[in-house]
Design an enzyme around this catalytic site. Structure first.
Site, PDB file in Angstrom:
ATOM      1  N   CYS A  47       0.830  -1.206   0.000  1.00 29.94           N
ATOM      2  CA  CYS A  47       0.000   0.000   0.000  1.00 29.94           C
ATOM      3  C   CYS A  47       0.868   1.262   0.000  1.00 29.94           C
ATOM      4  O   CYS A  47       1.451   1.598  -1.025  1.00 29.94           O
ATOM      5  CB  CYS A  47      -0.973  -0.052   1.172  1.00 29.94           C
ATOM      6  SG  CYS A  47      -2.408   0.988   0.880  1.00 29.94           S
ATOM      7  N   HIS A  89      -3.515  -5.123   0.560  1.00 33.07           N
ATOM      8  CA  HIS A  89      -2.922  -5.640   1.805  1.00 33.07           C
ATOM      9  C   HIS A  89      -2.964  -7.165   1.832  1.00 33.07           C
ATOM     10  O   HIS A  89      -3.874  -7.746   2.417  1.00 33.07           O
ATOM     11  CB  HIS A  89      -3.665  -5.072   3.014  1.00 33.07           C
ATOM     12  CG  HIS A  89      -3.474  -3.607   3.191  1.00 33.07           C
ATOM     13  ND1 HIS A  89      -2.414  -3.072   3.892  1.00 33.07           N
ATOM     14  CD2 HIS A  89      -4.182  -2.565   2.722  1.00 33.07           C
ATOM     15  CE1 HIS A  89      -2.486  -1.757   3.865  1.00 33.07           C
ATOM     16  NE2 HIS A  89      -3.549  -1.415   3.157  1.00 33.07           N
ATOM     17  N   GLU A 147      -1.365  -9.029   3.575  1.00 28.29           N
ATOM     18  CA  GLU A 147      -1.204  -9.525   4.953  1.00 28.29           C
ATOM     19  C   GLU A 147      -2.538  -9.857   5.618  1.00 28.29           C
ATOM     20  O   GLU A 147      -2.575 -10.537   6.633  1.00 28.29           O
ATOM     21  CB  GLU A 147      -0.413  -8.515   5.797  1.00 28.29           C
ATOM     22  CG  GLU A 147      -1.141  -7.233   6.185  1.00 28.29           C
ATOM     23  CD  GLU A 147      -0.999  -6.106   5.151  1.00 28.29           C
ATOM     24  OE1 GLU A 147      -0.771  -6.409   3.949  1.00 28.29           O
ATOM     25  OE2 GLU A 147      -1.144  -4.931   5.537  1.00 28.29           O
TER      26      GLU A 147
HETATM   27  N1  GLN Z   1      -1.956   6.717   2.910  1.00 31.68           N
HETATM   28  C1  GLN Z   1      -2.023   5.970   1.705  1.00 31.68           C
HETATM   29  C2  GLN Z   1      -3.381   6.109   1.024  1.00 31.68           C
HETATM   30  O1  GLN Z   1      -4.336   6.488   1.641  1.00 31.68           O
HETATM   31  C3  GLN Z   1      -1.698   4.515   1.940  1.00 31.68           C
HETATM   32  C4  GLN Z   1      -2.711   3.812   2.755  1.00 31.68           C
HETATM   33  C5  GLN Z   1      -2.207   2.511   3.349  1.00 31.68           C
HETATM   34  O2  GLN Z   1      -1.009   2.241   3.364  1.00 31.68           O
HETATM   35  N2  GLN Z   1      -3.104   1.709   3.883  1.00 31.68           N
HETATM   36  O3  GLN Z   1      -3.508   5.807  -0.136  1.00 31.68           O
END
Ligand code: GLN
Length: 540
Positions: A381, A507, A509
């Site tokens: 992400c 994600h 994970e």
């Molecule tokens: N802050 C980033 C976004 O909103 C990444 C979000 C995250 O890593 N979950 O896109």
């Protein structure tokens, strides 16, 4: 068949109620029952999405896009079931729904009260969680510690369920701590007695006491707890300190927990199939070859903020038969002192998700270090976003490239707000959340690892790779390895000229399980083994 096992906690928080609940779920699933698990968090927030990981640990996202407590993640990892919004309840959700109904006139003429209206709503949600999974056994964990004001309506609701349902359809497990006084070398039962007294004051008599203890529990102490807390001696279950949470189901089973719950619920006493589980736990303690993975984050002092990542790496290390050593590296330290010294010892680097600009420059430096030194690098992400910013700055020559999240004036916003987010102002539950499909490009690490042309993974973000820069990235050697099925959103970046450099917008994970490790994590750990760093070859 519909039976409920309620898990409460006493004495103090942090004793591992989530691990006990998840273990119970596993022990019954492995007997062939359909099991659901539900977490009740008595705080007033509607969900965990607006809470700081410093205070409450990681925010876990379900496939249907609910931002939940990390225990829901633990249940999925242990029991290998897919849970949903229905399996997570907070005071905020309960009151929100009751108040909404009141405004529509559902209770016209009545006084709306905690008992019965709030407790009815709670009971409905407990039943719905079981039904959502078409389960026979529902494990319900009530967060907090008995005696908290916030948890009272939930305890009252489950007390009512006990009275409404046949005696063999509910079972109450109470987790407590037995402190050891080193000066007199005694294990003390008084805090347990007090917390059970508190629970009985609410009208709940526990059926089993799971007692956390540093030292082995002498029969006399068990007998004392049985007598003072009015439970059979066999229902006092020793819960010792263990090398990992995955040892817990095996130990709790050995110590009689499965048997006493089965008897209490009028079920046959069966042996759960723990063969594969036990084998994997064995690998954890016997693996020799060490693999060191650096996690570059901003919450490194509080490891629960990255619990799903840590566990996914653990699952993959077991699958690879290696001994995992995680180095927690503060991204702010890298920004201050440079990547070279801090990252020299690692075989691979993982850059996790996050929000806000603190520590960002350190993560970008870490991505550069991994790219240039050809160390396996996995960006999740925000991690992918940092890899893209780094590539733009140092390969495409766009020196001030950035994300609009961190710099609204950047001339090169290689990461920009998702179109659907432009008009979003409310913070709660408004990100791009939950499972979305990604189409995988042939010949990529991702496609090979998943062994499928498309995959659904969970998301939680507002920003994305800016499509205006796609061509320039591709010309400079970056591969768009995954996109949304319509090809518009970039889901995965890979660098084919590098042994293992993969950034994902989702994600992974959140979908790794102890018995079913995630393919990308396995591929990453495998690459780290052969990354050539001297530490790969020593076990000490
Ligand atoms: N802050 C980033 C976004 O909103 C990444 C979000 C995250 O890593 N979950 O896109």
């Amino acid at each position: 068949m519909q039976k409920f096992i309620f898990v409460t906690g006493g004495v103090l928080s942090g004793l591992g109620k989530g691990v006990v609940a998840a273990s119970i779920g596993l022990l019954f699933k492995q007997q062939g029952y359909r099991v659901s698990l539900q977490k009740i968090d008595p705080y007033v927030n509607v969900d965990a999405g607006t809470m700081n990981p410093y205070e409450h640990g990681e925010v876990f996202v379900t496939h249907d896009g609910k931002e939940t407590d990390l225990d829901v993640g633990r249940y999925e990892r242990f029991v290998n079931v897919e849970l949903s919004a229905a399996h997570y309840m907070t005071t905020g959700q309960v009151y929100w729904n009751v108040i909404r109904q009141e405004r529509t006139g559902a209770f016209l003429g009545k006084t709306v009260q905690v008992i019965p209206h709030i407790t009815d709503e709670i009971k409905t949600r407990i039943r719905k969680a079981l039904e959502a999974s078409q389960a026979e056994i529902g494990v319900v964990e009530i967060g907090g510690t008995v005696g908290d004001i916030e948890s009272l309506p939930f305890l009252e609701a489950v007390r009512q369920m006990k009275d409404e349902l046949p005696g063999e359809d509910t079972f109450f497990v109470h987790l407590t701590l037995l402190p050891h006084l080193s000066t007199s070398d005694e294990i003390k039962t008084k805090p347990t007695q007090h917390s059970v007294k508190e629970l009985r004051g609410i009208g709940i008599q526990p059926d089993a006491i799971v007692a956390r203890t540093e030292l082995p529990l002498p029969a006399s102490v068990k007998q004392k707890i049985a007598l003072f807390c009015d439970v059979p001696k066999d229902n006092v279950i020793e819960d010792p300190d263990l090398p990992s949470s995955y040892h817990a189901p095996i130990k709790l089973h050995e110590n009689g927990l499965t048997r006493c719950i089965a008897l209490g619920l009028g079920l046959p006493v069966r042996e759960p199939d723990l063969a594969e589980w036990t084998r994997r736990v064995g690998v954890m303690s016997s693996a020799q070859e060490k693999v060191r993975i650096g996690i570059v984050g901003k919450y490194v002092e509080l490891k629960d903020s990255y619990i799903s990542i840590r566990e996914s790496l653990t699952h993959a290390a077991i699958a690879e038969g290696v001994d995992l050593a995680i180095e927690w590296i503060s991204s702010e330290d890298i920004a201050r002192a440079g990547a070279d010294g801090l990252l020299a010892r690692v075989d691979g680097l993982l850059i996790p998700g996050g929000f806000g600009d603190r520590g960002i420059e350190g993560k970008i430096q870490a991505a550069r270090y991994a790219r240039e030194k050809k160390i396996p690098c996995f960006g999740l992400c925000l991690g992918l976003q940092c890899m893209a910013i780094e590539y733009a700055r140092n390969v495409l020559g766009l020196a001030r490239a950035n994300s609009h999240e961190f710099d609204l004036d950047t001339p090169d916003p290689v990461i920009a707000l998702l179109e659907e987010q432009v008009r979003v102002v409310r913070k709660g539950g408004t990100m791009r959340l939950g499972a979305y499909e990604a189409a995988l490009a042939p010949g990529t690490i991702s496609r090979t690892s998943y062994g499928a042309p498309a995959v659904a993974e969970r998301h939680r973000h507002r920003y994305e790779f800016n499509p205006a820069y796609r061509e320039r990235f591709e010309k400079a050697g970056m591969k768009i390895a995954g996109t949304s099925p319509d090809g518009t959103l970039v889901e995965i970046l890979e660098l084919p000229s590098h042994p293992w450099f993969v950034g994902v917008q989702f994600h992974p994970e959140f979908t790794s399980r102890f018995l079913a490790p995630h393919p990308l994590f396995c591929s990453f750990v495998h690459a780290c083994r052969s990354s050539g760093s001297p530490s790969s070859f020593s076990s000490s």
